[in-house]
Design a protein around this motif. Structure first.
Motif, PDB file in Angstrom:
ATOM      1  N   GLU A   8      96.373 -11.353 -70.669  1.00 60.41           N
ATOM      2  CA  GLU A   8      94.918 -11.199 -70.204  1.00 60.41           C
ATOM      3  C   GLU A   8      94.590  -9.745 -69.507  1.00 60.41           C
ATOM      4  OE1 GLU A   8      93.852 -14.452 -67.742  1.00 60.41           O
ATOM      5  OE2 GLU A   8      94.892 -15.778 -69.326  1.00 60.41           O
ATOM      6  N   LEU A   9      93.485  -9.372 -69.629  1.00 62.65           N
ATOM      7  CA  LEU A   9      93.248  -8.241 -69.187  1.00 62.65           C
ATOM      8  C   LEU A   9      93.421  -8.124 -67.319  1.00 62.65           C
ATOM      9  CD1 LEU A   9      90.031  -7.026 -71.040  1.00 62.65           C
ATOM     10  CD2 LEU A   9      92.293  -5.869 -70.874  1.00 62.65           C
ATOM     11  N   PRO A  10      93.760  -7.004 -66.764  1.00 54.22           N
ATOM     12  CA  PRO A  10      93.769  -7.139 -65.576  1.00 54.22           C
ATOM     13  C   PRO A  10      92.416  -7.405 -65.125  1.00 54.22           C
ATOM     14  CG  PRO A  10      94.582  -4.833 -66.339  1.00 54.22           C
ATOM     15  CD  PRO A  10      94.076  -5.794 -67.725  1.00 54.22           C
ATOM     16  N   ASP A  11      92.234  -7.638 -63.629  1.00 52.81           N
ATOM     17  CA  ASP A  11      91.099  -7.986 -63.059  1.00 52.81           C
ATOM     18  C   ASP A  11      90.260  -6.754 -62.453  1.00 52.81           C
ATOM     19  OD1 ASP A  11      91.335 -10.775 -63.615  1.00 52.81           O
ATOM     20  OD2 ASP A  11      92.613 -10.876 -61.986  1.00 52.81           O
ATOM     21  N   GLU A  12      89.057  -6.897 -62.271  1.00 50.39           N
ATOM     22  CA  GLU A  12      88.187  -6.051 -61.532  1.00 50.39           C
ATOM     23  C   GLU A  12      88.931  -4.921 -60.650  1.00 50.39           C
ATOM     24  OE1 GLU A  12      85.280  -5.025 -62.370  1.00 50.39           O
ATOM     25  OE2 GLU A  12      84.996  -3.622 -60.635  1.00 50.39           O
ATOM     26  N   PRO A  13      89.681  -5.434 -59.573  1.00 50.45           N
ATOM     27  CA  PRO A  13      90.221  -4.367 -58.684  1.00 50.45           C
ATOM     28  C   PRO A  13      90.985  -3.318 -59.386  1.00 50.45           C
ATOM     29  CG  PRO A  13      90.782  -6.629 -58.037  1.00 50.45           C
ATOM     30  CD  PRO A  13      90.119  -6.761 -59.334  1.00 50.45           C
ATOM     31  N   VAL A  14      91.928  -3.680 -60.446  1.00 51.99           N
ATOM     32  CA  VAL A  14      92.488  -2.624 -61.123  1.00 51.99           C
ATOM     33  C   VAL A  14      91.519  -1.699 -61.809  1.00 51.99           C
ATOM     34  CG1 VAL A  14      93.901  -2.056 -63.213  1.00 51.99           C
ATOM     35  CG2 VAL A  14      94.407  -4.106 -61.647  1.00 51.99           C
ATOM     36  N   TYR A  15      90.320  -2.252 -62.342  1.00 52.73           N
ATOM     37  CA  TYR A  15      89.387  -1.073 -62.778  1.00 52.73           C
ATOM     38  C   TYR A  15      88.641  -0.321 -61.901  1.00 52.73           C
ATOM     39  CZ  TYR A  15      89.818  -3.430 -67.382  1.00 52.73           C
ATOM     40  OH  TYR A  15      90.266  -4.032 -68.753  1.00 52.73           O
ATOM     41  N   ALA A  16      88.279  -1.030 -60.803  1.00 59.07           N
ATOM     42  CA  ALA A  16      87.888  -0.337 -59.583  1.00 59.07           C
ATOM     43  C   ALA A  16      88.877   0.623 -59.098  1.00 59.07           C
ATOM     44  CB  ALA A  16      87.263  -1.175 -58.659  1.00 59.07           C
ATOM     45  N   ALA A  17      90.078   0.559 -58.964  1.00 58.99           N
ATOM     46  CA  ALA A  17      91.068   1.505 -58.522  1.00 58.99           C
ATOM     47  C   ALA A  17      91.063   2.567 -59.589  1.00 58.99           C
ATOM     48  CB  ALA A  17      92.153   0.748 -58.134  1.00 58.99           C
ATOM     49  N   PHE A  18      90.993   2.275 -60.726  1.00 62.12           N
ATOM     50  CA  PHE A  18      91.351   3.212 -61.774  1.00 62.12           C
ATOM     51  C   PHE A  18      90.098   4.062 -61.696  1.00 62.12           C
ATOM     52  CE2 PHE A  18      90.658   4.690 -66.174  1.00 62.12           C
ATOM     53  CZ  PHE A  18      91.665   5.382 -66.418  1.00 62.12           C
TER      54      PHE A  18
END
Lengths: 363, 423
Positions: free
Chosen positions: B85-95
């Motif tokens: 499964e894809l990582p959650d929102e915190p990973v995308y925000a951190a990215f």
């Protein structure tokens, strides 16, 4: 006493040297006929105009690695560097080249067209100032091909009609495209096919049919020499190299312009120059890439100027006195079937496909 | 006379114990000697040892991922790469937060190049995404997950995040794995697909061909060295120039000369065809293959074999041979039982020189080696100057260095390094 004298000498040299830098520029290029054409068209007029001494360094082949090493050591000794577009993109990605604003840093065309429009699509990277369009194409021995001279790039894969060795560059770029085209893939689909593992296998399978008949080259001078010696019947190389074999050395060689691959060569300015040297480098670039100067270079070497506005100014060869236009890769007669090096594709796929290609070569 | 009879320590003229005074004098002398060689020592250290060590360190260094994407790497710790499964929102925000900083410093494209060695397409993914993420605001534009997938659908691909996570540690074995035709994956080390395996093959080929080259240098060099050592000085000196002359010629010139000699329309083939020994349509293929590399490199490295052999042979007394013969030895026995064993130190020194030089050669194999005659150094050169994958180049170089050290150790065990003389 001797010791002190030597020390004094060393100290004075060290003190004097930095002061001299402002009057000197190190320009890196490919050497040989190419550097000569730049010296005649750019360096000499610029030195006459500005009084700056230009030092030529023939290191372009290793420019990317050397610039990276200089940058890490914090001592960039080059002012302007001539590289192919693919290298310019990598230098830009690595943060080793300065970004260029074409509107303020490059001269507009004589009719007022902005530099950005004049270079058009050839500005393939934010750091790259195009200089010439060259092409990688085939030359063949007119005395070894029999009665029917080849007209299509697929002659390279036809060992029945054209027996004998052929030379190809020892890297996947261009060869994979030619293999697919001659395997029946439409020109517009080549990169879509090549992006898939099946497509890569297909291209290698096509190359496999002539593997025993190929001499692989890694230096641009190899194919001209092999052609001149009659060692190969046809081979790929840069069009300017073939020009000198045909027109300057008068060898029985002719050009096969079909499916020539356009590529660009131009300048970058290294990142991290002092303000004074940056100013100097930009001043040189402004001068050396204007419409007239680019057209002047074509008097010395058969590469097409990168500005649209330079094309009509291309005249005769300065020493041979022949018309240069028909020898330009961009000449309409020569450019009936061409494609442009796909920088984006190869930046992504180069490592992967090169691994496969080298493994295939070693098999 | 009183000094010798007293029980106390011997004193120098100034009253300090003699031992101490002597030690001080010696120390001073040592210091002075050290000062004299200090320039050389510092030079070797600064210009040789430090660069080599720092280059070798690159084979395991992998700071770039965690330094460019510090927040993302921290967030990815809690993500299970095998979940599918894809990582959650915190990973995308951190990215996005990391990328905005990286784009400002123009570091994101470097990371793209680094990750592109592992996963094709990363280079353009970072370059293209950079242009779009530049316009995002990490504080105001959340949530980012769908936005990023809009920017490029690869951000919605689990594989992309797996690659970033797999290659995030500061110290990696990834380059060494690549150097032996393997790769680092979330499931551990795996073999490269068969159609990309080449480096182990090249290592083996480099070793075998270097041994062959060393062997042919011994065979060709020994008689020459023997003649040189046994001729009168005047003639020997003239012949010596013939040995040294090619040594002074540029490497490229000599290699290119072999091309002219060996190619199918070349001097040797033309001569053989003229003699009628070879048919015109079946000319010998002697270049752009292993034969070409072996011939050219044997010629180029021959002086390194002849010179140590010659200087060792010069020290062998001719009387030994005469003595052997006077005691009834045949010419062959005298040579084999007396002369040859005495000349072994020269062979040993020459072999080490030639073998170690051969193993690192790349210009000659590149020019005359074609596809079957190239060495591992050609790949190292490619990764240094062309693909810019210095980590892999450093790993390949380290392996080569270790292999040479092991061979040197084995040589020491078998032949004995004391048994090597340069003259």
């Amino acid at each position: 006493m001797k010791f002190t004298k030597l020390t004094a000498l060393a100290v004075t040299t060290a003190l004097v040297a930095p002061a001299a830098i402002a009057q000197e520029m190190t320009i890196v290029s490919w050497g040989g006929a190419y550097t000569k054409s730049q010296k005649n068209a750019y360096h000499d007029p610029y030195s006459a105009k500005s009084g700056v001494t230009i030092i030529n360094d023939d290191s372009s082949a290793e420019a990317v690695a050397k610039l990276r090493a200089m940058n890490e050591a914090g001592n960039v000794t080059w002012d302007v560097v001539d590289v192919v577009a693919a290298d310019a993109i990598r230098l830009c990605d690595e943060g080793l080249a300065m970004e260029i604003d074409p509107d303020t840093m490059l001269a507009p065309a004589p009719d007022g067209t902005s530099a950005a429009d004049d270079f058009g699509d050839l500005l393939v990277s934010d750091c790259f100032i195009p200089q010439i369009v060259y092409s990688t194409t085939f030359g063949y021995r007119t005395d070894l091909v029999g009665d029917t001279a080849p007209t299509s790039v697929c002659a390279v894969f036809d060992t029945d009609a054209y027996p004998g060795k052929r030379s190809l560059e020892k890297r996947p770029i261009n060869n994979m495209e030619w293999a697919l085209i001659c395997d029946g893939v439409a020109k517009d689909d080549v990169y879509d096919v090549l992006a898939t593992p099946e497509g890569q296998d297909k291209a290698l399978a096509k190359l496999d049919t002539i593997k025993d008949d190929v001499i692989w080259w890694s230096a641009g001078a190899d194919t001209p020499q092999l052609l001149a010696d009659g060692e190969i019947v046809m081979g790929s190389t840069y069009n300017g190299r073939l020009f000198s074999v045909i027109e300057e050395q008068k060898q029985p060689v002719a050009m096969l312009w079909d499916a020539q691959v356009f590529d660009l060569d131009g300048w970058i300015i290294p990142a991290g120059l002092s303000d004074e040297r940056k100013k100097q480098a930009l001043d040189y670039i402004m001068f050396a890439t204007d419409t007239q100067r680019l057209a002047d270079q074509a008097k010395w070497i058969s590469y097409g100027p990168a500005r649209a506005s330079s094309a009509p100014l291309v005249g005769k060869h300065a020493e041979l006195g022949i018309d240069m236009a028909p020898h330009m890769p961009t000449d309409p007669n020569n450019a009936q079937n061409t494609f442009l090096y796909n920088y984006e594709f190869w930046a992504d796929y180069r490592d992967d496909i090169d691994g496969k290609f080298q493994a295939w070569l070693a098999k | 006379m009183t000094d010798t009879t007293s029980d106390g320590p011997m004193l120098a003229a100034d009253g300090t114990p003699l031992k101490k005074s002597l030690a001080r004098a010696l120390r001073l002398q040592k210091m002075r000697a050290l000062m004299l060689i200090a320039p050389l020592l510092i030079f070797v250290l600064v210009s040789f040892i430090i660069p080599i060590v720092s280059m070798l360190m690159r084979s395991v260094e992998n700071d770039i991922v965690v330094e460019t994407l510090p927040l993302t790497v921290a967030e990815l710790q809690s993500w299970d790469a095998d979940s599918g499964e894809l990582p959650d929102e915190p990973v995308y925000a951190a990215f996005v937060g990391d990328m905005v900083v990286a784009i400002d410093a123009k570091r994101h494209t470097r990371l793209g190049t680094r990750l592109n060695y592992e996963q094709t397409g990363m280079s353009s993914l970072f370059r293209k995404s950079g242009r779009k993420i530049k316009r995002m605001d990490p504080a105001a534009d959340a949530p980012f997950k769908d936005k990023l997938i809009d920017v490029d659908k690869k951000w919605g691909d689990v594989e992309t995040w797996r690659v970033i996570k797999t290659h995030s540690p500061r110290v990696t074995n990834g380059y060494f794995l690549n150097a032996v035709d393997m790769r680092r994956t979330p499931e551990g080390a795996q073999s490269q697909p068969e159609d990309k395996r080449i480096l182990v093959k090249l290592f083996v080929r480099t070793l075998i061909m270097s041994l062959i080259i060393t062997g042919s240098c011994i065979l060709l060099g020994y008689p020459v060295a023997w003649i040189l050592a046994n001729l009168p000085m005047r003639t020997a000196n003239i012949l010596m120039i013939l040995v040294l002359l090619p040594f002074w010629t540029s490497l490229l010139v000599r290699t290119s000369a072999w091309k002219v000699m060996l190619q199918q329309q070349g001097v040797i083939n033309e001569f053989l065809v003229w003699l009628g020994m070879v048919a015109d349509d079946s000319r010998l293929v002697m270049i752009n293959n292993q034969t070409g590399t072996i011939i050219a490199m044997t010629h180029i490295l021959l002086p390194f074999m002849i010179l140590p052999m010659y200087s060792v042979m010069q020290t062998i007394q001719p009387t030994y041979l005469r003595a052997a013969k006077s005691m009834g030895a045949t010419n062959w026995t005298a040579f084999w039982r007396v002369y040859f064993p005495l000349s072994i130190p020269g062979i040993g020194a020459g072999s080490i020189l030639v073998f170690i030089l051969a193993i690192g050669y790349y210009i000659t194999p590149e020019i005359v080696g074609g596809t079957k005659g190239v060495f591992i150094s050609n790949r190292i050169a490619y990764h240094i100057s062309s693909s810019l994958n210095w980590g892999l180049a450093a790993a390949l170089g380290t392996i080569l260095l270790v292999v040479v050290l092991i061979l040197y150790w084995a040589y020491d065990k078998i032949v004995g390094i004391d048994n090597v003389k340069l003259g």
